[in-house]
Design a protein around this motif. Structure first.
Motif, mmCIF file in Angstrom:
data_model
loop_
_atom_site.group_PDB
_atom_site.id
_atom_site.type_symbol
_atom_site.label_atom_id
_atom_site.label_comp_id
_atom_site.label_asym_id
_atom_site.label_seq_id
_atom_site.Cartn_x
_atom_site.Cartn_y
_atom_site.Cartn_z
ATOM 1 N N ARG A 1 0.837 -1.117 0.037
ATOM 2 C CA ARG A 1 0.008 0.118 0.109
ATOM 3 C C ARG A 1 0.878 1.343 -0.020
ATOM 4 N N LEU A 2 0.312 2.145 -0.916
ATOM 5 C CA LEU A 2 1.618 3.532 -1.338
ATOM 6 C C LEU A 2 0.695 4.578 -1.018
ATOM 7 N N TRP A 3 1.058 5.655 -0.745
ATOM 8 C CA TRP A 3 0.680 7.226 -0.982
ATOM 9 C C TRP A 3 1.498 7.637 -1.547
ATOM 10 N N SER A 4 1.500 8.635 -2.394
ATOM 11 C CA SER A 4 2.189 9.702 -3.199
ATOM 12 C C SER A 4 1.766 10.917 -2.707
ATOM 13 N N VAL A 5 2.350 11.824 -1.887
ATOM 14 C CA VAL A 5 2.136 12.969 -1.336
ATOM 15 C C VAL A 5 2.954 14.032 -1.648
ATOM 16 N N TYR A 6 2.322 15.166 -1.854
ATOM 17 C CA TYR A 6 2.897 16.518 -2.178
ATOM 18 C C TYR A 6 2.499 17.634 -1.003
ATOM 19 N N VAL A 7 3.351 17.688 0.256
ATOM 20 C CA VAL A 7 2.864 18.451 1.269
ATOM 21 C C VAL A 7 3.004 19.734 1.057
ATOM 22 N N PRO A 8 1.894 20.740 1.576
ATOM 23 C CA PRO A 8 2.137 22.069 1.071
ATOM 24 C C PRO A 8 3.558 22.737 1.399
ATOM 25 N N ASN A 9 3.882 23.511 0.683
ATOM 26 C CA ASN A 9 5.328 24.403 0.948
ATOM 27 C C ASN A 9 5.319 25.087 2.289
ATOM 28 N N GLY A 10 4.289 25.972 2.409
ATOM 29 C CA GLY A 10 4.200 26.616 3.808
ATOM 30 C C GLY A 10 4.402 28.416 3.458
ATOM 31 N N GLY B 1 0.188 27.580 8.340
ATOM 32 C CA GLY B 1 -0.850 26.998 9.077
ATOM 33 C C GLY B 1 -1.635 25.876 8.225
ATOM 34 N N TYR B 2 -1.787 26.012 6.976
ATOM 35 C CA TYR B 2 -2.432 24.891 6.110
ATOM 36 C C TYR B 2 -1.558 23.721 6.145
ATOM 37 N N LYS B 3 -0.277 24.100 5.962
ATOM 38 C CA LYS B 3 0.737 22.766 5.901
ATOM 39 C C LYS B 3 0.582 22.038 7.049
ATOM 40 N N LEU B 4 0.582 22.895 8.268
ATOM 41 C CA LEU B 4 0.495 22.105 9.681
ATOM 42 C C LEU B 4 -0.544 21.327 9.835
ATOM 43 N N GLU B 5 -1.696 21.831 9.339
ATOM 44 C CA GLU B 5 -3.076 21.218 9.467
ATOM 45 C C GLU B 5 -3.101 19.831 8.366
ATOM 46 N N LEU C 1 4.839 8.083 0.629
ATOM 47 C CA LEU C 1 6.221 8.600 -0.189
ATOM 48 C C LEU C 1 6.110 9.899 -0.814
ATOM 49 N N GLY C 2 7.122 10.853 -0.996
ATOM 50 C CA GLY C 2 6.729 12.224 -1.648
ATOM 51 C C GLY C 2 7.680 13.060 -1.233
ATOM 52 N N ASP C 3 7.038 14.343 -1.527
ATOM 53 C CA ASP C 3 7.868 15.659 -1.355
ATOM 54 C C ASP C 3 7.162 16.015 -0.067
ATOM 55 N N PHE C 4 7.797 16.089 1.043
ATOM 56 C CA PHE C 4 7.342 16.511 2.433
ATOM 57 C C PHE C 4 7.496 17.947 2.636
ATOM 58 N N ASN C 5 8.370 18.338 1.919
ATOM 59 C CA ASN C 5 8.737 19.990 2.216
ATOM 60 C C ASN C 5 9.125 20.207 3.577
ATOM 61 N N VAL C 6 9.687 19.363 4.262
ATOM 62 C CA VAL C 6 10.449 19.660 5.643
ATOM 63 C C VAL C 6 11.768 18.524 5.493
ATOM 64 N N ALA C 7 12.755 19.107 5.999
ATOM 65 C CA ALA C 7 14.082 18.786 6.383
ATOM 66 C C ALA C 7 13.801 18.137 7.856
ATOM 67 N N PRO C 8 13.929 16.872 7.943
ATOM 68 C CA PRO C 8 13.815 16.263 9.061
ATOM 69 C C PRO C 8 14.784 16.704 10.266
ATOM 70 N N THR C 9 16.010 17.014 9.883
ATOM 71 C CA THR C 9 16.955 17.294 11.092
ATOM 72 C C THR C 9 17.835 18.443 10.293
ATOM 73 N N ASP C 10 18.635 18.979 11.204
ATOM 74 C CA ASP C 10 19.743 19.942 10.675
ATOM 75 C C ASP C 10 20.642 19.192 9.824
ATOM 76 N N GLU C 11 20.906 18.113 9.912
ATOM 77 C CA GLU C 11 21.746 17.079 9.049
ATOM 78 C C GLU C 11 21.252 17.085 7.669
ATOM 79 N N ASP C 12 19.875 17.350 7.463
ATOM 80 C CA ASP C 12 19.358 17.341 6.219
ATOM 81 C C ASP C 12 19.147 18.612 5.286
ATOM 82 N N VAL C 13 20.165 19.402 5.832
ATOM 83 C CA VAL C 13 20.362 20.702 4.875
ATOM 84 C C VAL C 13 21.741 21.089 5.066
#
Length: 259
Positions: A103-112, A121-125, A147-159
């Motif tokens: 089972r797979l989800w393809s998501v494009y999370v709002p940029n913010g 706020g829309y992104k967080l909701e 899976l997808g573009d989450f528009n968040v870097a999980p940690t400082d190591e990810d930038v």
């Protein structure tokens, strides 16, 4: 089974490269983000010639997601059930299906956009509803992943340089807390290996030579439940696909499963 996620940044502009990549990579199921076309404009025929069925959630110039599969495409759900609207519109940011028993989800999370912007706020909701929507599948016995573009870097190591992003979206505590809440629904971060350098960035801005200087971010993610994570044999960022003329500003993230 080979699964991947790829923000193509316009499937129309990227179609020849995408078709070549699908053929060379041997991908069985691909989650696509930022199609930038309507469902009617989607290149079903060209993909069908390569053996791929497509589930598409796309309405026009912006956003848009899809799921391609050559191992079956069942129980398709278009959109994020109960998801928030933005300026009265239900933006096309999610599509899910079962492909080859996974089972797979393809998501494009709002940029913010900006921290003070309504889009933030829309992104967080959107994240909050997503965590609720996937909880049942995440706790289930079959392999499942978002899976997808989450528009968040999980940690400082990810930038590449946390100081550059200070005060900007993609790295704020609230966004990272939203990612943590998603993981707490029963998912874990399948971190890919880089094909070059020491960090598996997935996105590099077109400007200021960010790609050759490796000034990147890891924002294209694979969050899998326990059966999915246990089946992972390998995961990597296909950095080569970011090279050359006409490339997306993202690279595909590829996951090999023993299922």
């Amino acid at each position: 089974m080979r699964i991947a996620t790829f923000n193509v940044n316009s499937i129309t502009a990227r179609l020849p490269r995408l078709l070549a990549w699908l053929e060379s990579s041997g991908t069985d199921a691909l989650c696509i983000q930022e199609t930038k076309c309507s469902a009617e404009q989607f290149p079903y025929d060209a993909l069908r010639e390569l053996g791929y069925e497509a589930a598409v959630n796309a309405t026009g110039r912006w956003n848009g997601v899809a799921l391609l599969s050559r191992v079956g495409l069942e129980d398709v759900v278009t959109g994020l059930p109960g998801g928030p609207l933005y300026e009265g519109a239900d933006e096309p940011r999610a599509v899910s299906a079962t492909c080859g028993g996974v089972r797979l989800w393809s998501v494009y999370v709002p940029n913010g956009r900006e921290v003070e912007h309504d889009h933030y706020g829309y992104k967080l909701e959107w994240f909050r509803v997503l965590a609720e929507a996937v909880a049942e599948d995440a706790a289930g016995p079959r392999p499942f992943a978002v899976l997808g573009d989450f528009n968040v870097a999980p940690t400082d190591e990810d930038v590449y340089d946390p100081a550059v992003f200070e005060g900007l979206t993609h790295v704020t505590p609230a966004e990272r807390a939203a990612l943590e809440a998603l993981r707490n629904a029963g998912l874990s971060d399948v971190v890919p290996r880089p094909l070059k350098y020491d960090r598996p960035y997935t996105y590099w801005d077109y400007r200021q030579l960010c790609f050759p200087k490796n000034k990147g971010m890891r924002i294209d993610l694979v969050y899998g439940n326990e059966p999915f994570a246990k089946a992972v044999k390998d995961a990597y960022v296909d950095r080569e696909e970011r090279k050359g003329k006409g490339a997306s500003d993202h690279a595909p993230v590829v996951v090999d499963l023993d299922v």
